[in-house]
Write an enzyme that holds these catalytic residues in place. Structure first.
Site, PDB file in Angstrom:
ATOM      1  N   ASP A 200       0.853  -1.203   0.059  1.00  0.00           N
ATOM      2  CA  ASP A 200      -0.004   0.014   0.018  1.00  0.00           C
ATOM      3  C   ASP A 200       0.826   1.238   0.034  1.00  0.00           C
ATOM      4  O   ASP A 200       1.884   1.450   0.720  1.00  0.00           O
ATOM      5  CB  ASP A 200      -0.722  -0.203   1.396  1.00  0.00           C
ATOM      6  CG  ASP A 200      -2.023   0.847   1.353  1.00  0.00           C
ATOM      7  OD1 ASP A 200      -2.759   0.822   0.593  1.00  0.00           O
ATOM      8  OD2 ASP A 200      -1.953   2.048   2.097  1.00  0.00           O
ATOM      9  N   GLU A 264       1.810  -0.399  -4.976  1.00  0.00           N
ATOM     10  CA  GLU A 264       1.096   0.716  -5.122  1.00  0.00           C
ATOM     11  C   GLU A 264       1.850   1.750  -5.116  1.00  0.00           C
ATOM     12  O   GLU A 264       2.178   2.480  -4.177  1.00  0.00           O
ATOM     13  CB  GLU A 264      -0.175   0.958  -4.193  1.00  0.00           C
ATOM     14  CG  GLU A 264      -1.046   2.012  -4.812  1.00  0.00           C
ATOM     15  CD  GLU A 264      -2.020   2.546  -3.594  1.00  0.00           C
ATOM     16  OE1 GLU A 264      -3.174   2.921  -4.215  1.00  0.00           O
ATOM     17  OE2 GLU A 264      -1.834   2.312  -2.488  1.00  0.00           O
TER      18      GLU A 264
HETATM   19  C1  GLC Z   1      -4.250   3.044  -0.655  1.00  0.00           C
HETATM   20  C2  GLC Z   1      -5.392   2.168  -0.627  1.00  0.00           C
HETATM   21  C3  GLC Z   1      -6.443   2.971  -0.054  1.00  0.00           C
HETATM   22  C4  GLC Z   1      -6.281   3.519   1.386  1.00  0.00           C
HETATM   23  C5  GLC Z   1      -4.970   4.202   1.516  1.00  0.00           C
HETATM   24  C6  GLC Z   1      -4.348   4.559   2.728  1.00  0.00           C
HETATM   25  O1  GLC Z   1      -4.279   4.121  -1.637  1.00  0.00           O
HETATM   26  O2  GLC Z   1      -5.448   1.671  -1.874  1.00  0.00           O
HETATM   27  O3  GLC Z   1      -7.640   2.260  -0.022  1.00  0.00           O
HETATM   28  O4  GLC Z   1      -7.226   3.943   1.886  1.00  0.00           O
HETATM   29  O5  GLC Z   1      -4.009   3.658   0.544  1.00  0.00           O
HETATM   30  O6  GLC Z   1      -3.828   3.164   3.362  1.00  0.00           O
END
Ligand code: GLC
Length: 556
Positions: A200, A264
């Site tokens: 994440d 991500e």
């Molecule tokens: C990422 C996740 C999202 C979350 C954020 C904070 O972007 O995909 O859903 O709210 O991180 O952890």
């Protein structure tokens, strides 16, 4: 080739997939109960969103204990059963790991905020404020969502940093105890048999150690793939050199268990590539290419996407093709509800070189919900609704393509035409309303319709398994000068085998598309959305039609 270079990922948003115990919230036994469906669909790796202990203000992305399972979703035994059942089917499972921050309810943070000399103080990012009595944030850094990412804590009169929402305090990855604990935690999940992690907001892990302001940028709307936030660049809070080193370190850990990491991260092509290793494939195994979400839905737009992916992620790197997730507008909205276009996109996603990542419900064409901002459950929305008039928030929501709240892409999975689309029992109340189209858009109806979107996904995934060029093959774009504007074509070859993919990105019928390229002649139609009208030398494609052919000399 390694399995993760061509695996097919399916993202399960736990809360919305299937409720096994009648509380209206999806859970881990619910995923296990649907594994036969996923196996028959043909997906290979499940990405399960966070199920760790959490106060659920961001539905699991605010972890309060990484080593235990939230009772809302099940138990450790349920997780073990899920892992076992996934593996029994020859599939894999990766967990969603939130390394950047914890919940402010995590015992570590509770300790940390207690006093400036608490042993856990340095586990988080604390700074004194500016100006008189330190009542101004330490610098101009903004959160990813809205406003300053610094939050004043009266208990010790300092500010803590939160890259995302205020209750998600960033861990200090420069602290060696934090690193050690997080590594040990990851190892314990790998020991449980997990096949890797989705990381994440991995690009936010480190911040500038000199706490310098982010440079000014003239843009109001954030463009994260270009490193732009509201009126500032994000140079001091993203993509620090140490983050790339951490990627290498974690890769070593995942490799030692035969697993993989998918990040991500938001950035342009060179930045994305740097996460995966610049000169050798040595960083994160994979990163999502969110560029695909913004590419114009045209032959030219997707050709350009493919060219860039081939240029920046040549073998042994693998592009990850993503068209939706739990934060973004459902793709069906972008495609204006067109099943034909969804089929075309699936053909691209599942036949281009790399790793397709399917978001739950995408395979049946689930649309974007219609929950108004005022009724949303998403904490991100409250940052806006608490501050601004309703009309303005709705306007911002529209301008950002639904970025103010994320409930509309998280509505319950549509399984059948019973109460609540079969997501939960009739007497339960689903945590988000089921969409209005659920009475006819659901898996049960589509399984029995040979022309459905779901069956198109199943056919494509079966073809992928049967023809090695679709998983292991190189990719060569073919240009058809007379139809360059409408047709995207490419050849995937592996050893002696080759397949040709032709995608008609137009509402026109296109004739005379050649089937001979150099010394290769493709005559056997493997799959087509429509008829794939064929004569020995050329093919005619219907509007938005996708066709896949095999090379002549390889006919069985
Ligand atoms: C990422 C996740 C999202 C979350 C954020 C904070 O972007 O995909 O859903 O709210 O991180 O952890």
């Amino acid at each position: 080739m390694q399995w993760w270079q061509h695996t097919v990922i399916y993202q399960v948003y736990v809360r919305s997939f299937f409720d096994s115990n009648g509380d209206g919230i999806g859970d881990i036994p619910g995923i296990t109960a649907k594994l036969d469906y996923l196996e028959a669909l043909g997906v290979e790796t499940l990405w399960v969103t966070p199920f760790f202990s959490s106060p659920h203000r961001d539905f699991g992305y605010d972890v309060s204990d990484y080593r235990t399972v939230s009772s809302v979703y099940g138990s450790m035994d349920d997780v073990r059963t899920l892992i076992r059942e996934v593996h029994r089917r020859g599939m894999r499972i990766i967990l969603d790991m939130v390394l950047n921050h914890t919940s402010i309810d995590h015992p570590w943070f509770r300790e940390s905020r207690r006093s400036r000399d608490n042993p856990k103080r340095d586990w988080y990012v604390w700074r004194p404020g500016r100006k008189s009595h330190g009542k101004k944030p330490p610098n101009n850094w903004r959160s990813m969502v809205y406003g300053s990412g610094w939050h004043y804590d009266p208990m010790t009169e300092e500010w803590y940093w939160a890259a995302f929402l205020p209750f998600q305090s960033d861990l200090n990855w420069r602290n060696l105890e934090v690193r050690k604990e997080m590594r040990s935690m990851l190892t314990s999940w790998l020991e449980e048999g997990i096949d890797g992690f989705r990381l994440d907001i991995f690009d936010c892990i480190f911040e500038d150690p000199q706490w310098r302001d982010n440079p000014f940028s003239p843009h109001l709307l954030p463009k994260l793939d270009q490193g732009i936030s509201t009126f500032q660049r994000v140079d001091r809070i993203r993509h620090l050199d140490e983050t790339f080193l951490l990627a290498e370190e974690l890769r070593g850990l995942a490799d030692s268990y035969g697993g993989f990491l998918v990040g991500e991260v938001f950035g342009d092509w060179p930045v994305l590539r740097r996460y995966c290793g610049t000169s050798s494939c040595s960083g994160l195994h994979l990163v999502f290419l969110f560029q695909s979400l913004d590419a114009p839905f045209t032959a030219r737009g997707f050709r350009r996407l493919l060219e860039q992916a081939e240029a920046w992620f040549p073998h042994p790197w693998s592009p990850v093709w993503v068209f939706g997730n739990h934060d973004r507008q459902r793709r069906m909205k972008t495609l204006k509800g067109s099943v034909e276009k969804a089929k075309l996109q699936a053909a691209f996603q599942l036949s281009a070189r790399g790793v397709p990542c399917i978001y739950y419900g995408e395979e049946i064409g689930m649309g974007h919900g219609t929950i108004p901002v005022g009724e949303s459950r998403d904490a991100a929305a409250r940052l806006f609704t608490d501050r601004f008039p309703h009309f303005l928030v709705s306007l911002i929501d529209r301008m950002t393509g639904g970025a103010v709240h994320r409930d509309n892409c998280r509505t319950p999975m549509q399984w059948d035409d019973t109460a609540h689309a079969g997501f939960c029992s009739a007497d339960a109340s689903p945590w988000l309303p089921v969409q209005a189209d659920a009475s006819f858009v659901h898996t049960a109806a589509q399984l029995s319709d040979s022309q459905s979107l779901l069956n198109w996904y199943r056919k494509l995934l079966a073809l992928r398994r049967e023809y090695p060029p679709l998983t292991r093959g190189s990719l060569e774009i073919v240009r058809i000068p007379a139809h360059d504007r409408d047709i995207l074509g490419y050849i995937r070859s592996a050893g002696e085998q080759a397949v040709l993919v032709l995608l008609n990105f137009s509402s026109r019928k296109i004739s005379d598309i050649p089937l001979r390229y150099g010394n290769r002649h493709f005559t056997t139609l493997l799959l087509a959305t429509g008829g794939g009208h064929l004569d020995p030398r050329s093919v005619q494609l219907d509007p938005w039609e996708a066709c896949i052919f095999m090379e002549e000399r390889l006919q069985k």
